[in-house]
Structure formats: C-alpha cells, structure tokens
Motif scaffolding. Structure first.
Motif, PDB file in Angstrom:
ATOM      1  N   ALA B  81       0.850  -1.192   0.000  1.00 13.37           N
ATOM      2  CA  ALA B  81       0.000   0.000   0.000  1.00 13.37           C
ATOM      3  C   ALA B  81       0.882   1.236   0.000  1.00 13.37           C
ATOM      4  O   ALA B  81       1.995   1.231   0.516  1.00 13.37           O
ATOM      5  N   ARG B  82       0.366   2.308  -0.551  1.00 12.33           N
ATOM      6  CA  ARG B  82       1.022   3.601  -0.450  1.00 12.33           C
ATOM      7  C   ARG B  82       0.950   4.047   1.003  1.00 12.33           C
ATOM      8  O   ARG B  82      -0.038   3.779   1.684  1.00 12.33           O
ATOM      9  N   ARG B  83       1.990   4.709   1.477  1.00 11.10           N
ATOM     10  CA  ARG B  83       1.998   5.116   2.878  1.00 11.10           C
ATOM     11  C   ARG B  83       0.965   6.209   3.123  1.00 11.10           C
ATOM     12  O   ARG B  83       0.745   7.019   2.217  1.00 11.10           O
ATOM     13  N   PRO B  84       0.361   6.367   4.254  1.00 13.49           N
ATOM     14  CA  PRO B  84       0.414   5.411   5.351  1.00 13.49           C
ATOM     15  C   PRO B  84      -0.632   4.326   5.102  1.00 13.49           C
ATOM     16  O   PRO B  84      -1.811   4.573   5.278  1.00 13.49           O
ATOM     17  N   GLY B  85      -0.215   3.168   4.703  1.00 11.52           N
ATOM     18  CA  GLY B  85      -1.176   2.136   4.335  1.00 11.52           C
ATOM     19  C   GLY B  85      -1.126   0.969   5.284  1.00 11.52           C
ATOM     20  O   GLY B  85      -0.207   0.841   6.093  1.00 11.52           O
ATOM     21  N   SER B  86      -2.139   0.100   5.201  1.00  5.80           N
ATOM     22  CA  SER B  86      -2.116  -1.040   6.101  1.00  5.80           C
ATOM     23  C   SER B  86      -2.305  -2.356   5.365  1.00  5.80           C
ATOM     24  O   SER B  86      -2.423  -3.385   5.990  1.00  5.80           O
ATOM     25  N   PHE B  87      -2.335  -2.325   4.027  1.00  6.41           N
ATOM     26  CA  PHE B  87      -2.512  -3.586   3.322  1.00  6.41           C
ATOM     27  C   PHE B  87      -1.350  -3.855   2.376  1.00  6.41           C
ATOM     28  O   PHE B  87      -0.608  -2.956   1.991  1.00  6.41           O
ATOM     29  N   ALA B  88      -1.209  -5.118   2.004  1.00  9.59           N
ATOM     30  CA  ALA B  88      -0.300  -5.529   0.941  1.00  9.59           C
ATOM     31  C   ALA B  88      -0.851  -6.831   0.413  1.00  9.59           C
ATOM     32  O   ALA B  88      -1.527  -7.562   1.141  1.00  9.59           O
ATOM     33  N   VAL B  89      -0.614  -7.111  -0.859  1.00 11.56           N
ATOM     34  CA  VAL B  89      -1.118  -8.364  -1.419  1.00 11.56           C
ATOM     35  C   VAL B  89       0.018  -9.087  -2.136  1.00 11.56           C
ATOM     36  O   VAL B  89       0.834  -8.472  -2.818  1.00 11.56           O
ATOM     37  N   ALA B  90       0.064 -10.406  -1.905  1.00  9.61           N
ATOM     38  CA  ALA B  90       1.066 -11.237  -2.569  1.00  9.61           C
ATOM     39  C   ALA B  90       0.397 -11.956  -3.725  1.00  9.61           C
ATOM     40  O   ALA B  90      -0.690 -12.517  -3.576  1.00  9.61           O
ATOM     41  N   ALA B  91       1.033 -11.917  -4.892  1.00 11.10           N
ATOM     42  CA  ALA B  91       0.456 -12.546  -6.072  1.00 11.10           C
ATOM     43  C   ALA B  91       1.432 -13.540  -6.670  1.00 11.10           C
ATOM     44  O   ALA B  91       2.647 -13.309  -6.686  1.00 11.10           O
ATOM     45  N   HIS B  92       0.874 -14.632  -7.177  1.00 11.93           N
ATOM     46  CA  HIS B  92       1.689 -15.612  -7.896  1.00 11.93           C
ATOM     47  C   HIS B  92       2.003 -15.060  -9.284  1.00 11.93           C
ATOM     48  O   HIS B  92       1.180 -14.389  -9.901  1.00 11.93           O
ATOM     49  N   LEU B  93       3.204 -15.330  -9.774  1.00 17.21           N
ATOM     50  CA  LEU B  93       3.586 -14.889 -11.111  1.00 17.21           C
ATOM     51  C   LEU B  93       3.770 -16.100 -12.007  1.00 17.21           C
ATOM     52  O   LEU B  93       4.297 -17.114 -11.558  1.00 17.21           O
ATOM     53  N   PRO B  94       3.403 -16.000 -13.272  1.00 14.21           N
ATOM     54  CA  PRO B  94       2.812 -14.812 -13.905  1.00 14.21           C
ATOM     55  C   PRO B  94       1.287 -14.801 -13.891  1.00 14.21           C
ATOM     56  O   PRO B  94       0.679 -13.953 -14.528  1.00 14.21           O
ATOM     57  N   SER B  95       0.649 -15.728 -13.120  1.00 13.96           N
ATOM     58  CA  SER B  95      -0.807 -15.857 -13.221  1.00 13.96           C
ATOM     59  C   SER B  95      -1.558 -14.691 -12.587  1.00 13.96           C
ATOM     60  O   SER B  95      -2.670 -14.376 -12.982  1.00 13.96           O
ATOM     61  N   GLY B  96      -0.958 -14.070 -11.556  1.00 15.62           N
ATOM     62  CA  GLY B  96      -1.673 -13.013 -10.856  1.00 15.62           C
ATOM     63  C   GLY B  96      -2.650 -13.547  -9.816  1.00 15.62           C
ATOM     64  O   GLY B  96      -3.431 -12.804  -9.243  1.00 15.62           O
ATOM     65  N   ARG B  97      -2.579 -14.851  -9.552  1.00 11.26           N
ATOM     66  CA  ARG B  97      -3.447 -15.435  -8.520  1.00 11.26           C
ATOM     67  C   ARG B  97      -3.051 -14.867  -7.154  1.00 11.26           C
ATOM     68  O   ARG B  97      -1.880 -14.754  -6.836  1.00 11.26           O
ATOM     69  N   GLU B  98      -4.074 -14.489  -6.348  1.00  4.98           N
ATOM     70  CA  GLU B  98      -3.783 -13.933  -5.021  1.00  4.98           C
ATOM     71  C   GLU B  98      -3.319 -15.038  -4.093  1.00  4.98           C
ATOM     72  O   GLU B  98      -3.989 -16.044  -3.929  1.00  4.98           O
ATOM     73  N   LEU B  99      -2.172 -14.828  -3.463  1.00  3.57           N
ATOM     74  CA  LEU B  99      -1.651 -15.830  -2.534  1.00  3.57           C
ATOM     75  C   LEU B  99      -1.978 -15.479  -1.094  1.00  3.57           C
ATOM     76  O   LEU B  99      -2.051 -16.346  -0.235  1.00  3.57           O
ATOM     77  N   GLY B 100      -2.134 -14.207  -0.815  1.00  3.41           N
ATOM     78  CA  GLY B 100      -2.451 -13.806   0.543  1.00  3.41           C
ATOM     79  C   GLY B 100      -2.372 -12.303   0.701  1.00  3.41           C
ATOM     80  O   GLY B 100      -1.771 -11.614  -0.121  1.00  3.41           O
ATOM     81  N   TRP B 101      -3.018 -11.818   1.768  1.00  3.35           N
ATOM     82  CA  TRP B 101      -3.004 -10.389   2.079  1.00  3.35           C
ATOM     83  C   TRP B 101      -2.258 -10.172   3.379  1.00  3.35           C
ATOM     84  O   TRP B 101      -2.380 -10.966   4.313  1.00  3.35           O
ATOM     85  N   LEU B 102      -1.511  -9.088   3.464  1.00  3.43           N
ATOM     86  CA  LEU B 102      -0.836  -8.712   4.701  1.00  3.43           C
ATOM     87  C   LEU B 102      -1.594  -7.524   5.291  1.00  3.43           C
ATOM     88  O   LEU B 102      -2.005  -6.631   4.551  1.00  3.43           O
ATOM     89  N   THR B 103      -1.778  -7.544   6.612  1.00  6.44           N
ATOM     90  CA  THR B 103      -2.399  -6.401   7.273  1.00  6.44           C
ATOM     91  C   THR B 103      -1.447  -5.893   8.347  1.00  6.44           C
ATOM     92  O   THR B 103      -0.995  -6.658   9.196  1.00  6.44           O
ATOM     93  N   ALA B 104      -1.145  -4.613   8.304  1.00 11.66           N
ATOM     94  CA  ALA B 104      -0.227  -4.039   9.289  1.00 11.66           C
ATOM     95  C   ALA B 104      -0.856  -4.119  10.671  1.00 11.66           C
ATOM     96  O   ALA B 104      -2.067  -3.975  10.807  1.00 11.66           O
ATOM     97  N   PRO B 105      -0.058  -4.364  11.718  1.00 13.74           N
ATOM     98  CA  PRO B 105      -0.610  -4.338  13.080  1.00 13.74           C
ATOM     99  C   PRO B 105      -1.210  -2.953  13.357  1.00 13.74           C
ATOM    100  O   PRO B 105      -0.824  -1.982  12.704  1.00 13.74           O
ATOM    101  N   PRO B 106      -2.151  -2.871  14.335  1.00 17.80           N
ATOM    102  CA  PRO B 106      -2.838  -1.593  14.565  1.00 17.80           C
ATOM    103  C   PRO B 106      -1.899  -0.431  14.911  1.00 17.80           C
ATOM    104  O   PRO B 106      -2.242   0.720  14.665  1.00 17.80           O
TER     105      PRO B 106
END
Lengths: 362, 369
Positions: B81-106
């Motif tokens: 995420a652009r700062r100040p952000g709390s998300f991020a997403v991991a994608a498989h390459l080259p398919s673009g399948r979502e592997l998981g989401w990261l959430t920043a601690p509070p």
C-alpha cells in the motif's frame, strides 16, 4: 545597458500589474477550506448525528410510519457527504475514513456479499465497543445503510426475526458516520490542524511546502472529481448504448438518487471553485486576466447542472431509455468539457501543477 | 525501433478496422511489467502488462499501491500500500493469482516498500511505529503464511525504500527521516529535526552494519528510493524538503562499505524538477541509472561508473522507471497514462496499446526480466 535596464524595469512594472501577479495561493486555499470544506464536514456530522437520534427512536419501537422519515434521514446524510466527496486530501485520507464512509465504486459487489453474510450470521460482537470501526469498510458506511433502508428486505426492519439486529446495525452505522464526521471536522479545525497547516504552508509543521502546493492539491481534487462524475458516475454505468446501460453500476441505485448525487456534486464543485467570500479559484483566474476561461468553466458546469435537474425521473429509470441515455450523454459531454478546460487551460493559467505522481510526495 | 512500433500500431488499427481477430497479437514474449494503477472508475489495482502494452492481470486494491517486492525465484510479487497504508497483497507470477493479504498491526503502518530474503522465505517491510515518535521498523513476514513473525529497527525515522543485497542477507534501507502520524494524514511533523540516512543491516540479526548521512548543508534532503546494481552498488534518489529554488543534487551512489556520494546534474536540473525525484532504477547492464522527476515531467540518466549526467527525456508526470529487456534500455510510465521505452542510442518510443494510455500509472514500475 541603461536602456536594457529601463526596459527590464518597465517590464517588471508590467509583470507586477494584475495580469502577471502570482495568485495569492494562501488566501485562495484558506477561502476554499473555510468556505466549502469545513462547513461541508460540519453539515455531514450534523446530518449523521440527527440520523443516529432518529435510528434510536425508530429502534425503540419500529413502526412503518417512521420508516420513511428514517429514509429521509439517510438522504440528509448522503446529501451532506456528496457535498464533500471531492475532498480527497487531508484528514479524510487517514484511517481509511473516506472509504469507511462510502466504499464505492464497489465493482465486485463486496458490500452486498458482506452485508448478506453479516445479516445471516447476526454477529453482534462486531457492534460492541469500538470494534465496528475496524469492521470491513463494506459494512460500516453509507452503502450498507442504503442496503438496510432501501434493499429488497428493508421491511424486515419492522418485523422479522432479525429486525432487532438490523436496527442495531442502522444505529451503529449512523454513530460510526457521526464519529468519522467529528474526527474530520476536528482534524481540520483544531489548533495545529489541517486548516492551520494550510495557513502555515512553508513552515516546518505544515504538510505543505508552499501555499501553492495546497492550492494545487485542491485544484487537483476539483479536476479529479469533475473527471470522476463524467467517467465513473456516468460513462461507466451508461456503457456505449442504452442497451448496455447497467443500473446497478449507478452510485445509489437502491435509493434511486444517483441524479441527486450528481446535482449535489456539481453544486459543491461550484462552491469549492468559488471559495468562501468569492476568494477562490474563480477570482484568481479573473485576476490573472482570464475571465474568459472562468466564464467557460462556470457555463459548462451550469449546463450540466441544469440538464441534471431537468431529467424526467431518476437516473435509474431514464438511463435505459434512448431519450434519457442521450440526455445523460449530454451531461457527460459538458463535464468532459469542464474537465478538459481545467486540465489544459485553467491549471496553466493559475500556474498550478497537476498530475498523479507530481503531487504524490513519495 | 520507433518506426517498428508505429507500424505495429498501424497494423493493429487496420486489423481492428477490418474486423480481424487480434487474439494472439499480444503473444507475451519479452518482459512483463508490474505497477500500481488507478483506472477511470477510481479503482486502484495491482497491474501487470507485457511489453506490447497488453494487460496480463489486475488485482483490485482497497487503496493506492506503491512499491513492489519480487521473490528471488520470481514466482511471487508483493504490492505494498502507499503510505500510510495497512494492506499488501502477494500474487503468484505470472498468473496473478492472489496468494495472501498482509495487514499491518494496529500500531504500525506500511511505508510502501518491501524486499524478500535471499531464500524467499521471509518478506521485510518498511514500517512506522507511529505511537513511538515515528521510530522506523522493518517488519518480518513469513511468505508461506503471510503472518508477521517479528521486526527489527531501521535505525532511523521513516524507512521508505528497502532492498536485499545479492548476498540474500544484507538489507539496504533508505530512512527518509520525515516523521508522520496517521492522525495527521501525510503531514510532515519534524522538518526542523529531519534525519535521513542510508542504512545497511543484517536481516538475520537486526545488527547495524553501516549508516550514512548527508552533510549538514543537505540536512533537508530526504533519501527515499533505491536501486541496487552489480555486486555492491546502491543508487539512490532524493527529495528536498527545503526551497524549490535551492539547487541540491538528487541522485547518489554508494558501493560496498564505501562513502556515499551525491553526483553532478545540470545547473538547471533542480529548478526544472522542483528538487524532487520519485523513483530510480538501473538498467540490465548496471551501467546506467534513471531517476524520474515527475514535478519536472522529466526522467534523467546517469552513468553509474563515471557518475556523469547523460541527459534526460520529457515524460509528462513520469514516475515509474524500470530496466528494459536490453542493456541500456529503460521503460518509463506516466501518471497521466502511457509508457515509453528509452534506449541509450537516444530513441524514445511509446509502448502500444489502449490499456497503457487509459490508466494512471503510480510511482513505481518493476520489470520481470
């Protein structure tokens, strides 16, 4: 050499006359903040608080007669939010406040899906204490409220085994919106808050390196919203023909108020552009000797507003008719014209920086 | 090169006009590019496109994305995420399948960049411990579960860009030095005591291996973006928090444990760019660095060996820069839409395709070579 100097001095005298003076960006930005943004957030807070009180009254004894006034309460909050929807910068950026108020566009229909799940689970625990704030943005704002008040099962607020839960949810959303509104108002107006940040632009404590940067950010918010009205609120649901029109892509199709949103947006943009006491972008442009551009912009927005008001029925019904579709397309064209004017002619005339990355600050 | 692109575009237009099927025209051989994008509908996405401008995949994001981390085996990309952000997403390459989401601690938020460990098992994220005076931390995440497993200090305020050296263990971190708090949006809270530094740290122990600061006269220069090249080279791009009319260098280089040196630029560069560089990359050969300056609508080029300024091209709101497929080739993207390839021979050619023109390309671009 002497004559050269004279020419230079004459030149500078010319430059300092009205046509060449830099706009007073600080006065401009403050007038926009004080004349449109801050009162807009206050109206939103007040409308949400009123809805909260109404919801409590309704839930104490659900009654068919009180449902319509409750829906009017929602319209009041939505009107107020549409009046500040274009403010994409400042405190609204923090803590996902903007998205929490209105998660839209919701291309994957997350709101419907998550509301369905929530109502099925009747998960009370997310309503407890401060937890609702951390619930999914798709269930804590205006689209969720619209779903409850105007959706197919809205009558279940009155009776039905989950009416109490639905009611608590309406209340929770109204209180959540009130809380966000209060935070927004406070973060703008408190000492050292965002308004003061504009007033002290260039000082170390300010988020802005210069008042021109603050004015640029406001101008970009204006430009982006005009573009969004044309592209997202109109072109996206309209498709390429009346046959392709998709009602559920409209911003407020359940409450059938998408045209009303558009009218409120254009009025708000007019006020934002004018600034408080007429000290905003409009005046700066006239002072730069470009009254022609100012007139063309205001005329384009005025035409779009008049055509929106003249629609014979809600956008939700007229969009799929050939006549209605053509009328909406004309509004879209007016807004496109306004957007092009802002980007290609007014920004350079005001010496304002536009761009996505140029303003990023990262 | 230029005429070839035009020919191809003309072909596509003719083919479309003739109603010919275009499928297959976008056979994606050659690099795929990754970037955050915002489209006309206001949707923010993690996007991938090929060198012919065709969309490869998109993942919807809840807000604007920023930097991208690539796993060493190139099978995973993480969009922060652009700062100040709390998300991020991991994608498989080259398919673009979502592997998981990261959430920043509070009590943390992301600062827009991340890097993988050499074995790909851990992801390091630049973060802000905003309740403790904006102490910079590097979050550690398990790339099998996308759970946070620890953190180490960044030895500064506001770690922004972060890179893993070829040894797979040493992290290079640009501490931007500007304190922010989510309660104040992106407001800079400490310009008077700004403290930017370049840091090398051991990602396994958290130990500080080296730290570089700029001269006192450049205290308001924030080191924010990095590119690694060769065995031990670091290229960095800066943003000046002082006046736009002061002429300060925006690009620097640092090798091994050697000194950090800012480099020459034309006298009018500072004025042209408003003292703001948004992104930096080094070409495939390691000889050429490109720094984008979106406020000046320019991308500048430097020789990484001689540190000489080579020239610049005009790209409106251009910010994303990435190495192209060939040596001496750089690809650049614009926040107003469009992407271009520049090659050392001096040619600039726009990448074809409506997709590239129709979106706003955000800050960073990464090439899968």
């Amino acid at each position: 050499m002497k004559s050269f100097l004279t020419v230079l001095l004459m030149g500078s005298a010319l430059f300092s006359s009205a046509a060449w003076a830099e706009p007073d960006y600080k006065a401009l930005a403050l007038s926009v903040a004080e004349g449109q943004v801050i009162p807009g957030y206050q109206r939103f807070t007040d409308a949400a608080a009123a809805l909260g009180r109404q919801a409590e009254g309704f839930c104490a004894a659900p009654d068919a007669e009180k449902l319509e006034p409750l829906r009017q309460g929602y319209h009041g909050v939505m009107d107020a939010w549409q009046g500040v929807q274009h403010v994409s910068f400042g405190p609204v950026e923090a803590f996902s406040r903007g998205q929490r108020v209105q998660f839209w566009p919701d291309k994957k229909n997350a709101s419907d899906r998550q509301m369905g799940q929530l109502l099925k689970s009747r998960n009370d625990s997310i309503l407890e204490g401060g937890r609702f704030t951390f619930a999914s943005v798709a269930v804590q704002g205006l689209p969720a409220l619209e779903y409850l008040l105007f959706g197919e099962q809205a009558e279940r607020l009155l009776d039905g085994e989950d009416s109490a839960f639905r009611c608590r949810l309406v209340s929770a959303i109204a209180h959540n919106l009130t809380g966000i509104g209060q935070e927004l108002s406070e973060d703008w107006t408190k000492p050292g808050g965002f308004r003061d940040g504009i007033a002290t632009a260039g000082e170390p404590s300010s988020p802005y390196a210069s008042a021109a940067e603050a004015a640029s950010q406001m101008f970009n918010a204006l430009h982006t919203q005009v573009e969004a009205l044309a592209d997202v609120k109109l072109a996206y649901p309209m498709g390429d023909s009346p046959e392709q029109a998709r009602t559920i892509r409209l911003e407020s199709w359940r409450s059938a108020r998408s045209a009303r949103n558009l009218a409120v947006n254009i009025e708000a943009l007019n006020a934002f552009y004018a600034g408080g006491g007429g000290q905003g972008f409009s005046r700066a442009l006239v002072a730069e000797g470009r009254a022609d551009l100012d007139e063309r912009l205001r005329a384009a927005l005025e035409r779009a507003l008049a055509k929106t008001r003249a629609l014979e029925g809600p956008m939700e019904t007229v969009m799929a008719t050939p006549e209605g579709w053509t009328q909406l397309d004309a509004i879209r064209a007016d807004l496109k014209e306004a957007s092009t004017l802002l980007g290609a002619e007014i920004a350079p005339a005001l010496n304002i920086r536009i761009g996505f990355n140029a303003l990023d600050g990262d | 090169m230029h005429s070839m692109v035009i020919d191809r575009r003309r072909f596509l237009v003719l083919a479309a006009a003739a109603g010919l099927p275009l499928k297959g025209a976008h056979a994606a051989e050659g690099p795929v590019f990754l970037s955050a994008r915002s489209d006309a509908a206001g949707q923010h996405v993690f996007a991938a496109f090929d060198h012919q401008g065709a969309k490869v995949f998109e993942i919807d994001l809840p807000g604007r994305g920023h930097g991208i981390a690539l796993s060493p085996d190139k099978s995973i990309a993480v969009m922060m995420a652009r700062r100040p952000g709390s998300f991020a997403v991991a994608a498989h390459l080259p398919s673009g399948r979502e592997l998981g989401w990261l959430t920043a601690p509070p009590d943390r938020h992301f600062h827009g960049h991340a890097a993988f460990s050499g074995d790909g098992r851990l992801l390091f994220t630049s973060e802000n411990d905003f309740e403790n005076d904006g102490r910079g931390v590097i979050g550690i995440w398990d790339s099998a579960t996308w759970r946070r497993v620890g953190e180490i200090p960044s030895y500064g305020i506001e770690p922004h860009d972060i890179r893993m050296r070829p040894d797979g263990r040493t992290l290079v971190v640009a501490n931007g030095g500007i304190r922010t708090h989510p309660g104040y949006g992106r407001a800079k809270l400490n310009i008077e005591d700004m403290d930017s530094s370049l840091v090398h740290l051991d990602s396994r122990t958290g130990a500080l291996l080296g730290q570089w600061r700029l001269d006192e006269s450049l205290r308001l220069l924030s080191m924010r973006h990095l590119a690694l090249f060769g065995q031990d080279g670091v290229a960095l791009a800066c943003q000046h928090q002082g006046g736009e009319d002061e002429a300060v260098p925006l690009v620097g280089f640092q090798h091994g444990s050697g000194a950090l040196a800012l480099v020459d630029q034309p006298a009018d560069w500072a004025g042209q760019t408003a003292n703001y560089a948004g992104s930096i990359c080094v070409d495939r050969s390691g000889r050429l660095a490109a720094a984008s300056c979106p406020r000046g609508n320019r991308v500048g080029f430097w020789d990484t060996a001689s540190k000489r300024f080579l020239g610049s091209v005009k790209i409106p709101d251009g910010c994303g820069v990435a190495a192209g497929a060939g040596a001496g080739e750089i690809v650049m993207s614009s926040g107003l839409g469009g992407a271009w390839t520049w090659s050392e021979s001096g040619e600039t050619a726009e990448l074809p395709g409506r997709y590239l023109r129709s979106g706003r390309w955000d800050n960073h671009l990464l090439a899968l070579l």
